[in-house]
Design an enzyme around this catalytic site. Structure first.
Site, PDB file in Angstrom:
ATOM      1  N   SER A   1      51.374 -51.020  33.656  1.00  0.00           N
ATOM      2  CA  SER A   1      50.306 -50.351  34.558  1.00  0.00           C
ATOM      3  C   SER A   1      49.504 -49.538  33.496  1.00  0.00           C
ATOM      4  O   SER A   1      49.968 -49.093  32.452  1.00  0.00           O
ATOM      5  CB  SER A   1      50.931 -49.423  35.442  1.00  0.00           C
ATOM      6  OG  SER A   1      50.182 -48.315  35.955  1.00  0.00           O
TER       7      SER A   1
ATOM      8  N   GLN B   1      47.636 -54.065  33.407  1.00  0.00           N
ATOM      9  CA  GLN B   1      46.767 -53.798  34.562  1.00  0.00           C
ATOM     10  C   GLN B   1      45.732 -52.719  34.358  1.00  0.00           C
ATOM     11  O   GLN B   1      46.070 -51.639  33.649  1.00  0.00           O
ATOM     12  CB  GLN B   1      47.737 -53.383  35.667  1.00  0.00           C
ATOM     13  CG  GLN B   1      47.069 -52.962  37.031  1.00  0.00           C
ATOM     14  CD  GLN B   1      46.899 -51.421  37.108  1.00  0.00           C
ATOM     15  OE1 GLN B   1      47.682 -50.677  36.473  1.00  0.00           O
ATOM     16  NE2 GLN B   1      45.927 -51.017  37.962  1.00  0.00           N
TER      17      GLN B   1
ATOM     18  N   TYR C   1      42.827 -50.152  35.863  1.00  0.00           N
ATOM     19  CA  TYR C   1      41.956 -49.605  36.959  1.00  0.00           C
ATOM     20  C   TYR C   1      40.360 -49.248  36.552  1.00  0.00           C
ATOM     21  O   TYR C   1      40.458 -49.300  35.143  1.00  0.00           O
ATOM     22  CB  TYR C   1      42.298 -48.239  37.540  1.00  0.00           C
ATOM     23  CG  TYR C   1      43.857 -48.452  38.374  1.00  0.00           C
ATOM     24  CD1 TYR C   1      43.658 -48.914  39.457  1.00  0.00           C
ATOM     25  CD2 TYR C   1      44.939 -47.889  38.039  1.00  0.00           C
ATOM     26  CE1 TYR C   1      44.961 -49.152  40.485  1.00  0.00           C
ATOM     27  CE2 TYR C   1      46.196 -47.927  38.737  1.00  0.00           C
ATOM     28  CZ  TYR C   1      46.161 -48.408  39.818  1.00  0.00           C
ATOM     29  OH  TYR C   1      47.003 -48.616  40.869  1.00  0.00           O
TER      30      TYR C   1
ATOM     31  N   THR D   1      42.809 -54.125  39.056  1.00  0.00           N
ATOM     32  CA  THR D   1      43.222 -53.948  40.682  1.00  0.00           C
ATOM     33  C   THR D   1      42.006 -53.155  41.109  1.00  0.00           C
ATOM     34  O   THR D   1      41.257 -52.544  40.677  1.00  0.00           O
ATOM     35  CB  THR D   1      44.404 -52.718  40.650  1.00  0.00           C
ATOM     36  OG1 THR D   1      45.576 -53.441  40.069  1.00  0.00           O
ATOM     37  CG2 THR D   1      44.584 -52.195  41.871  1.00  0.00           C
TER      38      THR D   1
ATOM     39  N   ARG E   1      49.163 -40.754  51.211  1.00  0.00           N
ATOM     40  CA  ARG E   1      50.398 -40.777  51.124  1.00  0.00           C
ATOM     41  C   ARG E   1      50.982 -39.452  51.470  1.00  0.00           C
ATOM     42  O   ARG E   1      51.380 -38.842  50.955  1.00  0.00           O
ATOM     43  CB  ARG E   1      51.003 -41.418  49.687  1.00  0.00           C
ATOM     44  CG  ARG E   1      50.338 -42.842  49.267  1.00  0.00           C
ATOM     45  CD  ARG E   1      50.600 -43.210  47.909  1.00  0.00           C
ATOM     46  NE  ARG E   1      49.623 -44.355  47.525  1.00  0.00           N
ATOM     47  CZ  ARG E   1      49.377 -44.789  46.557  1.00  0.00           C
ATOM     48  NH1 ARG E   1      50.079 -44.376  45.452  1.00  0.00           N
ATOM     49  NH2 ARG E   1      48.577 -45.634  46.274  1.00  0.00           N
TER      50      ARG E   1
ATOM     51  N   ASP F   1      52.021 -60.236  46.525  1.00  0.00           N
ATOM     52  CA  ASP F   1      52.849 -59.146  46.558  1.00  0.00           C
ATOM     53  C   ASP F   1      53.046 -58.427  47.899  1.00  0.00           C
ATOM     54  O   ASP F   1      52.324 -58.580  48.764  1.00  0.00           O
ATOM     55  CB  ASP F   1      52.657 -58.274  45.543  1.00  0.00           C
ATOM     56  CG  ASP F   1      51.497 -57.399  45.317  1.00  0.00           C
ATOM     57  OD1 ASP F   1      51.143 -57.210  46.533  1.00  0.00           O
ATOM     58  OD2 ASP F   1      51.189 -56.783  44.431  1.00  0.00           O
TER      59      ASP F   1
ATOM     60  N   GLY G   1      56.242 -56.375  49.711  1.00  0.00           N
ATOM     61  CA  GLY G   1      57.318 -56.666  50.758  1.00  0.00           C
ATOM     62  C   GLY G   1      58.481 -57.771  50.338  1.00  0.00           C
ATOM     63  O   GLY G   1      59.395 -57.615  50.908  1.00  0.00           O
TER      64      GLY G   1
ATOM     65  N   ARG H   1      58.996 -52.643  44.127  1.00  0.00           N
ATOM     66  CA  ARG H   1      60.048 -51.517  44.328  1.00  0.00           C
ATOM     67  C   ARG H   1      61.392 -52.084  44.067  1.00  0.00           C
ATOM     68  O   ARG H   1      62.106 -51.176  43.349  1.00  0.00           O
ATOM     69  CB  ARG H   1      60.074 -51.047  45.841  1.00  0.00           C
ATOM     70  CG  ARG H   1      58.737 -50.384  46.268  1.00  0.00           C
ATOM     71  CD  ARG H   1      58.692 -49.704  47.698  1.00  0.00           C
ATOM     72  NE  ARG H   1      57.741 -48.955  48.062  1.00  0.00           N
ATOM     73  CZ  ARG H   1      56.558 -49.482  48.749  1.00  0.00           C
ATOM     74  NH1 ARG H   1      56.316 -50.871  48.748  1.00  0.00           N
ATOM     75  NH2 ARG H   1      55.513 -48.725  48.854  1.00  0.00           N
TER      76      ARG H   1
END
Length: 382
Positions: A114, A134, A136, A162, A171, A298, A300, A322
């Site tokens: 990341s 990755q 941003y 991303t 959140r 991705d 789940g 996760r």
């Protein structure tokens, strides 16, 4: 922070790792990695949609062991899996991204670093895993270009842009906790030194808000556009992966813009609450792309069987999020390695039971789903 001692309990499924991480982490850190946006309806829907997709096994195939080896963007992998980019991994273990990258290297899977890692891209790539970086879209265009150059110089094999975070989702768990980063955890790729990072808004408590959300809003440019994608494409020779694609029209335009792969993703239920499950969007994107570039998915994914479901729906591979952090939290590199080994075991076991000798036969499996889901993802009934 938690102890680096590994949990001695046996790991029979990913749920065991989840429980071990829950026991190991402070509640506010657990909420940060576990939570979704809004009412968390998309977070829940990701799992529900995967569980509603059935696989029709083939019989009398003579398969004694499913072979999960393959390649992602030209690099050999033990299974079509990558560790998703996840920020601030030192929150869950002192070794953070370095431990998880070592686990990915040992498992023979891709590690996606990341931009908001708590270790630099140079340190992460130095571990020796197959590393993608990755990105941003930052307000500071020069800093964005500098990060691309650093990723290339450090040996990263792909760039992952991303595109689903014009701003962070609401959140609510983090807002209620007034979540802030501890002074020991920084965005190492953006901060010149740990001391510099400690003065950022990510470390300043914001009553009724998430300091990380405030910090992210300051750093990221919400005006990311197709012209900016072209700017990135023009500035790197690395394969370019677009992460966050859900609509087939966007997928078609991305291929025309020269992306080398894409990830169908709703950001693990952490962005638009109410977005459809990633696995539901997958097949329409695959059909639109029509083999012009690899399509990953991705959000789940919790088992080797989920990976097989994704392959059967046309994916080239899947990203795990996760669960990798759960393993890291429970036991550092060893805990993360155990999670990745378990996924490998589960995938090969599921392939064998489904009569799939290799990944090509896995992608020919028939899927079933309730009628309301079939129209969305194009599955078939037997």
């Amino acid at each position: 922070m938690i102890s680096s001692a590994s949990d001695s309990r046996a790991l029979f499924d990913i749920g065991d790792a989840e429980q071990a991480a829950f026991r190991a982490l402070p509640r506010h850190v657990w909420d940060f990695i576990d939570g979704g946006s809004g009412s968390e309806s998309t977070l829940v829907a990701n799992r529900t949609a995967l569980d509603r997709i059935g696989l029709t096994p083939r019989v009398l195939t003579g398969v004694t062991r499913g072979d999960s080896t393959g390649e992602l963007l030209g690099s050999p992998v033990s299974m079509p899996l990558a560790v998703a980019p996840m920020a601030y991994q030192q929150l869950v273990h002192p070794d953070g991204e370095l431990a998880l990258a070592r686990a990915a290297r040992s498992a023979g899977v891709v590690f996606i670093a990341s931009m908001l890692s708590s270790h630099t891209v140079e340190a992460i790539a130095g571990v020796g895993a197959e590393t993608w970086f990755q990105l941003y879209w930052l307000r500071d265009r020069d800093r964005t270009e500098e990060l691309i150059e650093r990723a290339e110089a450090s040996g990263c094999r792909a760039l992952v842009l991303t595109v689903d975070v014009p701003r962070m989702g609401r959140r609510l768990r983090d807002m209620r906790n007034a979540f802030t980063l501890p002074s020991t955890v920084t965005a190492a790729n953006l901060d010149a030194s740990p001391a510099a990072g400690r003065g950022s808004t990510a470390h300043t408590e914001q009553p009724g808000s998430s300091a990380v959300m405030v910090h992210t809003a300051e750093a990221l440019d919400p005006a990311l556009s197709w012209a900016d994608l072209e700017w990135v494409r023009d500035r790197t020779g690395l394969p370019l992966v677009l992460k966050g694609v859900m609509d087939p029209a966007d997928a078609a335009r991305a291929v025309d813009a020269g992306v080398d792969a894409m990830v169908v993703s709703n950001h693990g239920g952490r962005q638009l609450d109410g977005a459809l499950p990633s696995i539901t969007a997958l097949s329409t994107v695959v059909r639109e792309v029509s083999g012009r570039c690899p399509v990953l998915v991705d959000s789940g994914i919790r088992s080797g069987t989920d990976v097989l479901r994704a392959l059967a729906l046309g994916a080239s591979g899947a990203l795990i999020g996760r669960p990798a952090l759960w393993g890291l939290a429970a036991g550092g590199q060893d805990g993360a390695s155990r999670v990745l080994r378990l996924l490998h075991t589960e995938l090969e076991h599921a392939m064998t039971l489904a009569g799939c000798a290799d990944l090509s036969s896995a992608r020919r499996l028939t899927t079933t789903a309730p009628a309301d889901a079939l129209a969305a993802h194009g599955g078939t009934t037997s």
